[in-house]
Scaffold this motif. Structure first.
Motif, short mmCIF file in Angstrom:
data_model
loop_
_atom_site.label_atom_id
_atom_site.label_comp_id
_atom_site.label_asym_id
_atom_site.label_seq_id
_atom_site.Cartn_x
_atom_site.Cartn_y
_atom_site.Cartn_z
N THR A 289 6.46 -51.70 10.13
CA THR A 289 5.62 -51.40 11.29
C THR A 289 6.27 -51.76 12.62
O THR A 289 5.75 -51.38 13.67
CB THR A 289 4.30 -52.17 11.18
OG1 THR A 289 4.58 -53.58 10.99
CG2 THR A 289 3.48 -51.67 10.01
N GLU A 290 7.38 -52.49 12.61
CA GLU A 290 7.92 -53.00 13.88
C GLU A 290 8.30 -51.89 14.86
O GLU A 290 8.00 -51.99 16.06
CB GLU A 290 9.15 -53.90 13.61
CG GLU A 290 8.86 -55.12 12.77
CD GLU A 290 9.17 -54.88 11.30
OE1 GLU A 290 8.99 -53.72 10.85
OE2 GLU A 290 9.57 -55.83 10.62
N TRP A 291 8.96 -50.84 14.37
CA TRP A 291 9.37 -49.77 15.28
C TRP A 291 8.15 -49.01 15.82
O TRP A 291 8.12 -48.63 17.00
CB TRP A 291 10.32 -48.80 14.59
CG TRP A 291 11.74 -49.29 14.49
CD1 TRP A 291 12.45 -49.53 13.36
CD2 TRP A 291 12.62 -49.60 15.58
NE1 TRP A 291 13.71 -49.98 13.66
CE2 TRP A 291 13.85 -50.02 15.02
CE3 TRP A 291 12.49 -49.56 16.97
CZ2 TRP A 291 14.94 -50.41 15.80
CZ3 TRP A 291 13.57 -49.95 17.76
CH2 TRP A 291 14.78 -50.36 17.17
N VAL A 292 7.17 -48.78 14.97
CA VAL A 292 5.95 -48.10 15.42
C VAL A 292 5.24 -48.96 16.46
O VAL A 292 4.76 -48.45 17.49
CB VAL A 292 5.01 -47.81 14.24
CG1 VAL A 292 3.77 -47.07 14.71
CG2 VAL A 292 5.73 -47.00 13.17
N LEU A 297 3.62 -50.27 22.08
CA LEU A 297 3.64 -51.17 23.23
C LEU A 297 4.38 -50.55 24.41
O LEU A 297 4.02 -50.77 25.57
CB LEU A 297 4.28 -52.50 22.84
CG LEU A 297 3.41 -53.38 21.92
CD1 LEU A 297 4.23 -54.52 21.32
CD2 LEU A 297 2.22 -53.94 22.70
N GLY A 298 5.41 -49.76 24.11
CA GLY A 298 6.09 -49.03 25.19
C GLY A 298 5.15 -48.05 25.86
O GLY A 298 5.13 -47.93 27.10
N ALA A 395 7.24 -54.80 23.52
CA ALA A 395 7.96 -53.70 22.88
C ALA A 395 9.39 -54.11 22.54
O ALA A 395 9.90 -53.82 21.44
CB ALA A 395 7.96 -52.47 23.79
N GLY A 396 10.03 -54.80 23.47
CA GLY A 396 11.40 -55.26 23.21
C GLY A 396 11.45 -56.26 22.07
O GLY A 396 12.37 -56.22 21.23
N LEU A 397 10.48 -57.15 22.02
CA LEU A 397 10.44 -58.15 20.95
C LEU A 397 10.21 -57.49 19.60
O LEU A 397 10.84 -57.85 18.59
CB LEU A 397 9.35 -59.17 21.24
CG LEU A 397 9.13 -60.28 20.20
CD1 LEU A 397 10.42 -61.05 19.95
CD2 LEU A 397 8.02 -61.22 20.65
#
Length: 413
Positions: A289-292, A297-298, A395-397
């Motif tokens: 799920t991290e990329w989604v 968040l972006g 988003a970066g995190l």
């Protein structure tokens, strides 16, 4: 979806809807309390803030209790406590009675999120779908709670309305206590991929075991997830706290009723969040799920940057911007809930969700003070700029967590 999944979903959707019905009915009551109790806004804000603080701060000890006693019993106790607190809210006299009832509500409400989400993560095989339904129920409470309270106040005094709102909590508590569910039916199906070993667990009732579990949690990728959910909480509370007041002057139409037009746009925004919750829950079923979450968040950062310029184009544009904000704001929630589950083992799931909602509602409560200070200092543009920065940092995190996990999996293979 089997019978156990359906039973758990029925239990957690009822609980989630009631938690947020109570949470968002309180601001409606505040408009009456200011007039009837003759107290200053700062005083009433401090009293109400105490209840909201316990709502977040109590999540951690609640998570510990979940790991020791199980989710279903804790959910039943939380529902009973919330219902009883609202009954007391209508019965206890004066400001001190109001404060005591709200503190009781906050303590009882803090139980729900660690217990409900732990139950989904360990008991439901189709976790993503359950998270979607769970989120939808929460948004029904978020959007419907204020509307229901306002409508009841047309017919009854506020004390009677408080008692009436408390009764469903007591009824739901009785049902939860009698429910029969397998709380570990999904253990083994959704294993943690980057969390502490389950062998780190001991008796959760001992301080040494708690310290050991906490140390192992924060020595893993969960530390990054905790910062991520705290950032999400800052954005959530920061944007929603003053949004009704910010929307009112932007609405270019006058409604033929004695209610601020901005409140209707606000309620509609929260209702659109139901769709965001559902989509986020289905996306979380895909794993990784991290990329989604980074993408969501972006988008949330872009929404903050563009909200005021777009809203300035007229009422139609304002409605579109508000719908976009509501959709993406609640799209994020099931994604970070699923991410927490991916970074923690089943036997510390209650503790991990306790820390999660300490971050979301406890640390996130700072967003209310931050937004008020920024609005007083420079107005809405500075507030939305700060919110955009918070979302972009999240988003970066999240992207960093995705890269980190990919590297770890490459090393293991």
């Amino acid at each position: 979806m089997n019978a156990n999944d359906r039973s758990i979903i029925a239990l957690v959707t009822t609980g989630h809807g009631l938690v947020h019905t109570y949470e968002l009915s309180i601001p409606i009551f505040m408009t009456v309390w200011l007039a009837e109790l003759g107290v200053a806004e700062a005083t009433l804000g401090a009293v109400v803030g105490g209840g909201y603080f316990l709502f977040g701060a109590g999540a951690l000890p609640s998570g510990i209790l979940v790991d020791r006693f199980g989710s279903r019993r804790l959910i039943a106790c939380g529902l009973a406590g919330m219902g009883a607190a609202f009954v007391l809210l209508g019965l206890l006299p004066g400001l001190w009675g109001l404060g005591a009832a709200l503190l009781a509500w906050g303590a009882a409400a803090s139980v729900y999120h660690p217990a409900g989400l732990a139950l989904i993560s360990t008991g439901v095989r189709q976790r993503g779908r359950a998270l979607a339904y769970h989120g939808i129920a929460g948004n029904v409470g978020i959007a419907g709670g204020p509307l229901l309270t306002a409508l009841l106040l047309l017919a009854f005094d506020w004390a009677t309305v408080a008692v009436l709102l408390g009764l469903p909590g007591l009824i739901a508590a009785a049902g939860a206590w009698r429910a029969s569910v397998d709380e570990t039916a999904a253990v083994g199906r959704h294993d943690a991929t980057d969390g502490p070993s389950s062998t780190a667990s001991a008796n959760p009732g001992r301080l040494t075991a708690l310290w050991r579990q906490t140390r192992h949690l924060f020595a893993s990728g969960f530390a990054g997830v905790f910062v991520l959910v705290a950032l999400s909480g800052l954005y959530y509370r920061g944007v929603l706290t003053f949004l009704p007041d910010l929307l009112t002057p932007l609405v270019a139409v006058d409604l033929p009723i004695d209610v601020s037009a901005g409140r209707y746009v606000y309620a509609g925004l929260l209702a659109v969040g139901i769709a965001g919750q559902y989509v986020g829950g289905r996306l979380s079923d895909r794993g990784g799920t991290e990329w989604v979450l980074a993408g969501a968040l972006g988008l949330l950062s872009l929404v903050a940057v563009g909200f005021l310029p777009v809203a300035g184009w007229g009422t139609g544009a304002l409605l579109i911007a508000s719908a976009g904000l509501g959709f993406v704001l609640f799209l994020v929630q099931p994604l970070y809930q699923a991410t927490v589950a991916e970074y923690t083992p089943p036997d510390t799931r209650g503790l991990s969700y306790g820390y999660t909602y300490l971050g979301v509602f406890g640390i996130g409560a700072v967003g209310a003070a931050l937004s008020g200070g920024l609005l007083q200092l420079s107005g809405p543009p500075l507030l939305f700029g700060a919110l955009a920065g918070i979302a972009l940092l999240g988003a970066g995190l999240s992207a960093w967590l995705a890269v980190r996990r990919a590297r770890r999996e490459t090393v293991r293979s």
